[in-house]
Design an enzyme around this catalytic site. Sequence first.
Site, PDB file in Angstrom:
ATOM      1  N   TYR A 185       0.827  -1.200   0.000  1.00  0.00           N
ATOM      2  CA  TYR A 185       0.000   0.000   0.000  1.00  0.00           C
ATOM      3  C   TYR A 185       0.863   1.251   0.000  1.00  0.00           C
ATOM      4  CZ  TYR A 185       0.890   1.067   4.970  1.00  0.00           C
ATOM      5  OH  TYR A 185       1.486   1.413   6.163  1.00  0.00           O
ATOM      6  N   ARG A 226      -7.520 -20.472  -1.655  1.00  0.00           N
ATOM      7  CA  ARG A 226      -6.527 -20.299  -0.592  1.00  0.00           C
ATOM      8  C   ARG A 226      -5.462 -21.389  -0.603  1.00  0.00           C
ATOM      9  NH1 ARG A 226      -5.094 -21.428   4.547  1.00  0.00           N
ATOM     10  NH2 ARG A 226      -4.240 -19.676   5.727  1.00  0.00           N
ATOM     11  N   LYS A 234       6.525  -1.809   1.895  1.00  0.00           N
ATOM     12  CA  LYS A 234       5.317  -1.225   2.500  1.00  0.00           C
ATOM     13  C   LYS A 234       4.172  -2.219   2.347  1.00  0.00           C
ATOM     14  CE  LYS A 234       3.167   3.312   3.157  1.00  0.00           C
ATOM     15  NZ  LYS A 234       3.292   3.365   4.605  1.00  0.00           N
ATOM     16  N   GLU A 282      11.839   2.598  14.264  1.00  0.00           N
ATOM     17  CA  GLU A 282      10.914   3.647  13.813  1.00  0.00           C
ATOM     18  C   GLU A 282       9.635   3.536  14.618  1.00  0.00           C
ATOM     19  OE1 GLU A 282       9.634   2.955   9.717  1.00  0.00           O
ATOM     20  OE2 GLU A 282       9.585   0.804  10.084  1.00  0.00           O
ATOM     21  N   LEU A 342      10.929   1.574   7.146  1.00  0.00           N
ATOM     22  CA  LEU A 342      10.368   2.018   5.873  1.00  0.00           C
ATOM     23  C   LEU A 342      11.120   3.265   5.419  1.00  0.00           C
ATOM     24  CD1 LEU A 342       7.961   1.534   3.883  1.00  0.00           C
ATOM     25  CD2 LEU A 342       6.887   3.470   5.023  1.00  0.00           C
TER      26      LEU A 342
HETATM   27  N1  PDD Z   1       2.677   5.293   7.430  1.00  0.00           N
HETATM   28  N2  PDD Z   1       7.295   4.030   9.025  1.00  0.00           N
HETATM   29  C1  PDD Z   1       6.163   3.291   8.949  1.00  0.00           C
HETATM   30  C2  PDD Z   1       6.140   1.941   9.575  1.00  0.00           C
HETATM   31  C3  PDD Z   1       5.035   3.808   8.279  1.00  0.00           C
HETATM   32  O1  PDD Z   1       3.918   3.074   8.193  1.00  0.00           O
HETATM   33  C4  PDD Z   1       5.093   5.105   7.714  1.00  0.00           C
HETATM   34  C5  PDD Z   1       3.927   5.688   6.974  1.00  0.00           C
HETATM   35  C6  PDD Z   1       6.286   5.840   7.836  1.00  0.00           C
HETATM   36  C7  PDD Z   1       6.449   7.206   7.229  1.00  0.00           C
HETATM   37  O2  PDD Z   1       6.507   7.125   5.827  1.00  0.00           O
HETATM   38  P1  PDD Z   1       5.975   8.309   4.894  1.00  0.00           P
HETATM   39  O3  PDD Z   1       6.745   9.528   5.268  1.00  0.00           O
HETATM   40  O4  PDD Z   1       6.267   7.843   3.513  1.00  0.00           O
HETATM   41  O5  PDD Z   1       4.507   8.465   5.176  1.00  0.00           O
HETATM   42  C8  PDD Z   1       7.367   5.258   8.476  1.00  0.00           C
HETATM   43  C9  PDD Z   1       1.493   5.696   6.696  1.00  0.00           C
HETATM   44  C10 PDD Z   1       1.261   7.156   6.714  1.00  0.00           C
HETATM   45  C11 PDD Z   1       0.331   4.860   7.186  1.00  0.00           C
HETATM   46  O6  PDD Z   1       0.514   3.655   7.339  1.00  0.00           O
HETATM   47  O7  PDD Z   1      -0.765   5.398   7.394  1.00  0.00           O
END
Ligand code: PDD
Length: 289
Positions: A33, A100, A148, A181, A206
């Site tokens: 995503y 599945r 992601k 993170e 990420l």
């Molecule tokens: N989340 N780390 C993780 C685990 C994340 O899920 C996200 C983003 C980030 C920041 O990445 P970016 O700057 O590209 O948004 C770091 C999104 C916003 C979410 O899952 O809603």
Amino acid sequence: MSRIAYVNGRYLPHGAASVHIEDRGYQFADGVYEVIAVRGGHLIDGEWHMGRLQRSLSELQIRSPMSEAAMAVVFRETVRRNRVGNGIVYVQISRGVARRDHPFPKSPVRPALVVTARRTPPISDKVIEEGVAVISQPDIRWLRCDIKAISLLPNVLVKQAARSQGAFEAWQVDSDGFVTEGGSTNAWIINKEGHLVTRPVENAILNGITRRRLIALAQAHGLVVEERAFSLEEAKTAREAFLTSTTAFVTAVVKIDDTILGNGRPGSQTTLLRQLYMEFLAETGGKTP
Ligand code: PDD
């Protein structure tokens, strides 16, 4: 105004939009995503998000459902149909529908593409002026956090732990005591020399688009960025701390577990970085479509 979702080639009323019960995203979290910020109807750093999406797909050997150009058209059209000025686009691609069975389907299936868009309220003045608290949690995720993927259970659990303790975010800590993170944000500190410190991009985090943009903005402003791991202990004695994401932008962290940072208010450098990022958003959002 009714919301519209794009699902596999059709724009549908939100309530009527659905995917198959044997979608592999539903059964195995076999999908990826993106969340992209929208300002003034424009996608912010859309090309970087597209690049990361393609990388996630290719790491999982999921076919792209359409060309990048066609997908960008769908993103923009979904923004337009939902009349989103400031908000987000959510994009999800799963491997598709198959009976599945854990391995990839033998015969090629069509990946499922879902795109939604919605307005988001501005971050509250209280959060901007007062900053937020984070708690620490062990990082129990897999070793490919650079992808992601929609398999977000550990992230859900640490976020819930944060919420139940009245904190905004949980900073995940690896087995060596270093912060990876947040549950849905990248983690940063500012050390005594005024250097920005954030974990390097590898499989443990990420590669945040906001992180990447902020590094560029900070360096252009003459600030020093150190991409290295920092421990939870270092974070607790840091001069300032903050987090970044598509939805939180740049948000000051003023408390980690029971430790209050500095005077417990957002620091001057974090405030400057937030301003730089907000100026960048305003510039991009102000361009004619
Ligand atoms: N989340 N780390 C993780 C685990 C994340 O899920 C996200 C983003 C980030 C920041 O990445 P970016 O700057 O590209 O948004 C770091 C999104 C916003 C979410 O899952 O809603």
